[in-house]
Scaffold this motif. Structure first.
Motif, mmCIF file in Angstrom:
data_model
loop_
_atom_site.group_PDB
_atom_site.id
_atom_site.type_symbol
_atom_site.label_atom_id
_atom_site.label_comp_id
_atom_site.label_asym_id
_atom_site.label_seq_id
_atom_site.Cartn_x
_atom_site.Cartn_y
_atom_site.Cartn_z
ATOM 1 N N SER A 111 0.718 -1.142 -0.024
ATOM 2 C CA SER A 111 -0.101 -0.093 -0.035
ATOM 3 C C SER A 111 1.008 1.357 0.082
ATOM 4 N N ALA A 112 0.371 2.315 -0.346
ATOM 5 C CA ALA A 112 0.932 3.622 -0.337
ATOM 6 C C ALA A 112 -0.101 4.576 0.222
ATOM 7 N N LEU A 113 0.592 5.599 1.027
ATOM 8 C CA LEU A 113 -0.188 6.438 1.550
ATOM 9 C C LEU A 113 0.027 7.988 1.256
ATOM 10 N N PHE A 114 -0.735 8.773 0.762
ATOM 11 C CA PHE A 114 -0.108 10.171 0.609
ATOM 12 C C PHE A 114 -0.673 10.954 1.679
ATOM 13 N N ILE A 115 0.363 11.888 2.072
ATOM 14 C CA ILE A 115 0.201 12.473 3.581
ATOM 15 C C ILE A 115 0.823 13.773 3.287
#
Length: 471
Positions: free
Chosen positions: A351-355
């Motif tokens: 998964s990848a999270l944009f923050i």
């Protein structure tokens, strides 16, 4: 002018193609798009032409060419690898005053095929008179990129309204002004958005009150920096803008693509420098559109990913101003791709999270335990100022201090810099990176040294501090 450019109506008219191979198949495809009745003479048919024959799309009339086969056709195309046969077809056609084309043999041709940009009913044809066909194709590619796909629909709608416009305006100059306004205004925008009924409503309103001017706002994502990553739609809209409001993140190379006579207004925000308040930007967008301007709001990356584009369009909606959105490549996707860091990889991150590193003071508290989970990639925008706190919090909540990290400064641009190290180095790396910078945290960063193609860097552990390769 070596050739007279003509557009021939060959719908339901017989055309002869001598040859049944792949080159003949390409010509047959073009003839069928124009509605021709195609007759084929060939010793054998390639798979594509045979498939057309089986469904009745072409007629295979003979295996050998005979001059009488030309008697009832409008055009003939010779597409065989037999030069003598091709020359004979051309000579027999000329004797009968029938236009002939011999593929790749200009002296034997009485007509040649141009490179075509098809936006039917709008068609653009480009020819070098047979002297430089590759150059003509290259020019066609450039024109393809500039002409929206919806031009054909726009032309069809205009044709349906042509009589109404003629009835309303007796003078040619009035009609020309009407269509210039339509093709450069909201009518074109509504067609581009797929709103046919709204587009016709715009024409009706314009007919009723030709002097009324209606503005609009178009939100455009400029991408992370490299002008080559700007979308075609974004370029087309920028070329039609009356005024462009842009951020500091928009590169000079992209600003160079804006229409020359458009007004450019910087409304960027930058830490430690003069910034235009968001409310002031919203009001400026609305006031310019209410004056009848086509306003392009140009934002770095994608306007709906940490770009506050939603807030700006809420202001437009509240004011009753029509708007549209042109997405852009966001920094997390563009900068990491140019750094050779895949955001996900089945061996490293599922998964990848944009923050964002900037949060509202009264916002929800950050869920650090979730962010600190292993086997996921964190892409953090605007995080350099708080890099030390981000590092400390992630480590405190369980993320390994040796987790690979990268700080990508000025991603996708010629002066891109990639600094790599570990999570415990994040604060020092962030201080060295040029703005704008993206923080990337996760095991996928280790792939940078294998997959980097645009720029390269070395591990921070290889030296006392991260070393940046500016090659």
């Amino acid at each position: 002018m070596d050739y007279l450019p003509l557009f021939a109506d060959i719908k339901q008219k017989p055309v002869l193609v001598v040859g049944g191979g792949d080159i003949a198949a390409r010509k047959i495809s073009l003839l069928r798009r124009a509605g021709a009745e195609v007759r084929v003479v060939a010793q054998a048919l390639c798979a594509e032409v045979q498939a057309l024959r089986e469904v009745g799309a072409v007629q295979w009339i003979a295996e050998a060419f005979a001059p009488e086969q030309l008697d009832a056709v409008w055009l003939v195309i010779a597409a065989t690898d037999d030069e003598a046969l091709n020359a004979r077809v051309s000579a027999e056609a000329t004797a009968r005053r029938i236009m002939a084309n011999v593929v790749d043999d200009q002296p034997q041709c009485s007509f040649i095929f141009p490179s075509i940009v098809d936006r039917a009913p709008l068609v653009v044809a480009i020819s070098s008179s047979g002297t430089a066909p590759v150059l003509a194709r290259l020019l066609r590619e450039k024109i393809e990129a500039l002409l929206p796909q919806n031009l054909g629909q726009m032309a069809s709608l205009a044709g349906e309204w042509r009589d109404k416009v003629k009835a309303r305006f007796s003078k040619l100059s009035q009609r020309r002004r009407f269509w210039e306004t339509a093709f450069n205004g909201r009518f074109a925008s509504e067609v581009a958005a797929g709103n046919t009924l709204a587009a016709e409503a715009v024409l009706a309103a314009q007919l009723a009150d030709p002097d009324a001017s209606g503005g609009e706002i178009i939100l455009v994502g400029a991408g992370p920096g490299d002008a080559g990553l700007l979308t075609l739609r974004g370029l087309q809209v920028m070329q039609q803008a009356d005024v462009v409001l842009y951020d500091h993140l928009v590169s000079d190379a992209i600003l160079e693509l804006v229409r020359r006579d458009a007004d450019l207004i910087c409304v960027g925000k930058r830490a430690g420098a003069h910034s235009v308040p968001q409310e002031e930007t919203n009001q400026l967008l609305v006031s310019l559109a209410l004056k009848g301007k086509r306003v392009v709001r140009l934002k770095g990356g994608d306007p709906f990913i940490f770009g506050r584009g939603g807030e700006e369009l809420q202001a437009a909606a509240a004011a009753g101003i029509p708007f549209q959105v042109v997405p852009g490549i966001t920094a997390a996707a563009g900068a990491t791709a140019y750094a050779g860091i895949p955001l996900t990889h089945r061996d490293h991150a599922q998964s990848a999270l944009f923050i964002t590193g900037h949060c509202r003071p009264d916002g929800e508290p950050i869920d650090w335990p979730s962010l600190a989970r292993a086997r996921q990639t964190l892409a953090i925008y605007m995080g350099t100022v708080k890099a030390a706190d981000i590092s400390a919090q992630l480590i405190a909540h369980g993320r390994d201090p040796q987790t690979p990290v990268a700080v990508i400064g000025r991603g996708t641009r010629q002066d891109q810099q990639v600094l790599t190290g570990t999570l415990q180095d994040l604060a020092s790396l962030a201080q060295q990176a040029p703005a704008p910078a993206l923080l990337v945290i996760g095991e996928v960063v280790n792939l940078h040294h294998q997959l980097a193609w645009f720029q390269h860097s070395v591990q921070a552990s290889d030296r006392a501090s991260a070393v940046v390769n500016l090659a």
